[in-house]
Scaffold this motif. Sequence first.
Motif, mmCIF file in Angstrom:
data_model
loop_
_atom_site.group_PDB
_atom_site.id
_atom_site.type_symbol
_atom_site.label_atom_id
_atom_site.label_comp_id
_atom_site.label_asym_id
_atom_site.label_seq_id
_atom_site.Cartn_x
_atom_site.Cartn_y
_atom_site.Cartn_z
ATOM 1 N N SER A 192 -25.738 11.207 -13.896
ATOM 2 C CA SER A 192 -26.090 12.332 -14.765
ATOM 3 C C SER A 192 -26.593 13.530 -13.960
ATOM 4 O O SER A 192 -26.223 14.673 -14.224
ATOM 5 C CB SER A 192 -27.152 11.893 -15.779
ATOM 6 N N ASN A 193 -27.418 13.248 -12.952
ATOM 7 C CA ASN A 193 -27.936 14.328 -12.101
ATOM 8 C C ASN A 193 -26.837 14.980 -11.267
ATOM 9 O O ASN A 193 -26.953 16.143 -10.868
ATOM 10 C CB ASN A 193 -29.033 13.794 -11.181
ATOM 11 N N GLU A 194 -25.779 14.199 -10.988
ATOM 12 C CA GLU A 194 -24.647 14.727 -10.224
ATOM 13 C C GLU A 194 -23.608 15.390 -11.135
ATOM 14 O O GLU A 194 -22.535 15.794 -10.649
ATOM 15 C CB GLU A 194 -23.982 13.591 -9.433
ATOM 16 N N ASN A 195 -23.932 15.468 -12.438
ATOM 17 C CA ASN A 195 -22.984 15.991 -13.424
ATOM 18 C C ASN A 195 -21.670 15.218 -13.422
ATOM 19 O O ASN A 195 -20.576 15.784 -13.526
ATOM 20 C CB ASN A 195 -22.709 17.479 -13.173
ATOM 21 N N ALA A 196 -21.796 13.898 -13.278
ATOM 22 C CA ALA A 196 -20.612 13.029 -13.237
ATOM 23 C C ALA A 196 -20.901 11.749 -14.020
ATOM 24 O O ALA A 196 -20.743 10.629 -13.519
ATOM 25 C CB ALA A 196 -20.245 12.709 -11.795
ATOM 26 N N VAL A 233 -14.648 4.030 -3.496
ATOM 27 C CA VAL A 233 -13.365 4.742 -3.557
ATOM 28 C C VAL A 233 -13.192 5.422 -4.913
ATOM 29 O O VAL A 233 -12.762 6.587 -4.995
ATOM 30 C CB VAL A 233 -12.195 3.768 -3.284
ATOM 31 N N THR A 234 -13.542 4.700 -5.980
ATOM 32 C CA THR A 234 -13.406 5.255 -7.337
ATOM 33 C C THR A 234 -14.269 6.501 -7.507
ATOM 34 O O THR A 234 -13.809 7.535 -8.033
ATOM 35 C CB THR A 234 -13.802 4.202 -8.389
ATOM 36 N N GLY A 239 -14.295 12.689 -7.628
ATOM 37 C CA GLY A 239 -14.874 13.972 -7.258
ATOM 38 C C GLY A 239 -16.319 13.967 -6.823
ATOM 39 O O GLY A 239 -16.900 15.032 -6.594
ATOM 40 N N VAL A 240 -16.921 12.784 -6.672
ATOM 41 C CA VAL A 240 -18.314 12.722 -6.208
ATOM 42 C C VAL A 240 -18.337 12.906 -4.697
ATOM 43 O O VAL A 240 -17.628 12.208 -3.966
ATOM 44 C CB VAL A 240 -18.968 11.379 -6.595
ATOM 45 N N GLY A 241 -19.134 13.833 -4.216
ATOM 46 C CA GLY A 241 -19.172 14.125 -2.786
ATOM 47 C C GLY A 241 -19.919 13.088 -1.973
ATOM 48 O O GLY A 241 -20.859 12.454 -2.449
ATOM 49 N N PHE A 242 -19.492 12.907 -0.728
ATOM 50 C CA PHE A 242 -20.174 12.005 0.212
ATOM 51 C C PHE A 242 -19.982 12.539 1.621
ATOM 52 O O PHE A 242 -18.902 12.994 1.990
ATOM 53 C CB PHE A 242 -19.626 10.587 0.129
ATOM 54 N N GLU A 243 -21.053 12.485 2.421
ATOM 55 C CA GLU A 243 -20.940 12.894 3.822
ATOM 56 C C GLU A 243 -21.919 12.095 4.682
ATOM 57 O O GLU A 243 -22.967 11.646 4.208
ATOM 58 C CB GLU A 243 -21.229 14.392 3.970
ATOM 59 N N PHE A 244 -21.552 11.911 5.940
ATOM 60 C CA PHE A 244 -22.415 11.231 6.901
ATOM 61 C C PHE A 244 -23.393 12.248 7.494
ATOM 62 O O PHE A 244 -22.987 13.326 7.931
ATOM 63 C CB PHE A 244 -21.578 10.609 8.023
ATOM 64 N N THR A 245 -24.667 11.884 7.499
ATOM 65 C CA THR A 245 -25.691 12.810 8.007
ATOM 66 C C THR A 245 -26.551 12.212 9.116
ATOM 67 O O THR A 245 -27.125 12.944 9.914
ATOM 68 C CB THR A 245 -26.625 13.252 6.857
ATOM 69 N N THR A 246 -26.664 10.873 9.173
ATOM 70 C CA THR A 246 -27.524 10.233 10.178
ATOM 71 C C THR A 246 -26.752 10.056 11.480
ATOM 72 O O THR A 246 -25.757 9.332 11.523
ATOM 73 C CB THR A 246 -28.023 8.862 9.683
ATOM 74 N N GLU A 247 -27.203 10.703 12.528
ATOM 75 C CA GLU A 247 -26.490 10.661 13.807
ATOM 76 C C GLU A 247 -26.889 9.429 14.622
ATOM 77 O O GLU A 247 -27.952 8.848 14.411
ATOM 78 C CB GLU A 247 -26.783 11.930 14.603
ATOM 79 N N ASP A 377 -25.954 5.688 6.016
ATOM 80 C CA ASP A 377 -25.586 6.636 4.965
ATOM 81 C C ASP A 377 -24.694 5.983 3.917
ATOM 82 O O ASP A 377 -24.880 6.181 2.708
ATOM 83 C CB ASP A 377 -24.857 7.842 5.569
ATOM 84 N N LEU A 378 -23.723 5.189 4.373
ATOM 85 C CA LEU A 378 -22.791 4.542 3.456
ATOM 86 C C LEU A 378 -23.510 3.503 2.594
ATOM 87 O O LEU A 378 -23.275 3.410 1.381
ATOM 88 C CB LEU A 378 -21.657 3.877 4.249
ATOM 89 N N ALA A 379 -24.397 2.731 3.205
ATOM 90 C CA ALA A 379 -25.131 1.703 2.465
ATOM 91 C C ALA A 379 -26.056 2.306 1.417
ATOM 92 O O ALA A 379 -26.335 1.681 0.395
ATOM 93 C CB ALA A 379 -25.936 0.836 3.439
ATOM 94 N N MET A 380 -26.528 3.534 1.671
ATOM 95 C CA MET A 380 -27.463 4.186 0.753
ATOM 96 C C MET A 380 -26.762 5.014 -0.324
ATOM 97 O O MET A 380 -27.412 5.548 -1.215
ATOM 98 C CB MET A 380 -28.418 5.096 1.540
ATOM 99 N N TRP A 381 -25.432 5.142 -0.255
ATOM 100 C CA TRP A 381 -24.708 5.920 -1.262
ATOM 101 C C TRP A 381 -24.748 5.170 -2.588
ATOM 102 O O TRP A 381 -24.437 3.981 -2.657
ATOM 103 C CB TRP A 381 -23.267 6.158 -0.812
#
Length: 484
Positions: A192-196, A233-234, A239-247, A377-381
């Motif tokens: 809901s917060n992601e408008n999705a 994947v779904t 259209g839900v965004g995802f990106e890696f941020t932890t280096e 990052d992936l585990a926390m998505w």
Amino acid sequence: MEENSQNSYKEKRKKSQEFESREEYLEHELLSMKFKRWRVHLPFRDFHVEFEDLVPALAATIGKVVMVTAMVAAFAVQFGLSPEFVAENVRYELLIAGGIFVLIFSAILNPRANLAGTHGPMIPLIPIIAAAGGHPLALGILIGVFGLFLSITKGGSKLMELTGVGVRGGLLIYLGAVGLIGQISKFELWASNENASTVSFVVIAITVFVYAYLARIKKRWLAIPLCSAIAGVTAYVMGVGFEFTTEPGLPHMNPLWWWGENTGWQLGWPDFGHYVAVIPFAILAVAMWSPDYLGHRVFQEMNYPKKAKDVLMDVDDTMTVSSIRQMVGAFLGGGNIASSWGTYMIPAAIAKRPIPGGALLTAILCILASVFGYPMDLAMWEPVLRVALIVGVFLPLLEAGMQMVKEQNDALSAGTCIFACAFVNPVFGWALTMLLDNLGLIGDRERAKKLTMKERLIIPGVMFLVCIVALALVGQLPGIPGIF
């Protein structure tokens, strides 16, 4: 004699091709292994690593990242620490858990001790602990001391024996149902917060169908990686965004840095007052171990062959490892509060795998996640995280509890346990219902008649009083303000 015992696994082991089904092979493996307490166990000599071991290892790593992040973040809010501190401490905890304790203890020295994970029920108490003047290091040391006392006196295994079938079933049903509803609610709120909002509905709907199909073909152990991957994947396709941020990187390794007055926790070393302030919280943490450990052991008993006694989790040894891990981890600077690792044990039991093979893979995955950063990052998505916890932990808990309640007497105990858990919390529910069940006031009266006075009244009564006092001191009883 010891060499013959070690070689017996090699002699009994057969190739998977010799069996008609994969399940028969896995059950034969469980019957062939004979783990020794506090002896060196080696891969391919005392156990093998199978493909099925990867599933609980993935679930455990995801669960570890999630739970430690939640716990350290709760501490960080109370002490005014930055998000960078949280990420650094989570990385550090992954190395402590994976590189030291999972690998050395559960994979090598004692494969009958479940992995030392995170004590989730303590997270809501962290603000109260901080407000009472508690110190994370003082809390960790006292939990370890009290836990060692319980394990040395064999208190954990005794409490498990005194918990009747109905009480066990009710506890598992409550934990599974509440956790399931909580995860779905959090997922819907995030969407809901992601408008999705549609994403949460579609992902959960697909998860239900996939999980039901896997259960039908008896491949539930595949639920975590398959359902999590489909969920991710779904959500991304919708259209839900995802990106890696932890280096990639390594955390600070020096305990003096972590417990400095201007570095790390910025709290310095604890004094006597800090130890006094956390006593009731440490008692409560250890009191909550028994129902937690009980649920994990039950999963093995339900999924393993009846004769596979030598690979079952030893409750007292698991408490010993968790206690040592708690003290050492806290001294090194970690913010974790330890318990039996549920996100590992539940899928491992469903997959009919013993502890050490998956423990070895879990250690590797935790270290890789810590060093590379991106897997965190992936585990926390949210889509991956929520679905993994739903199909890997809470649905199996709910199913196992329902399977245990078969008789009318057990249903009465289970219902009373669920009611008492909902009234206060699972610790209160378990302690109260165990006492009533053993006294013969509910449940199987014939079982109660066979118990000694010590088993029927003294041990359950003392445990109930300890839980009540600890809950009252920290303000966890409805309508009763806490002293701390």
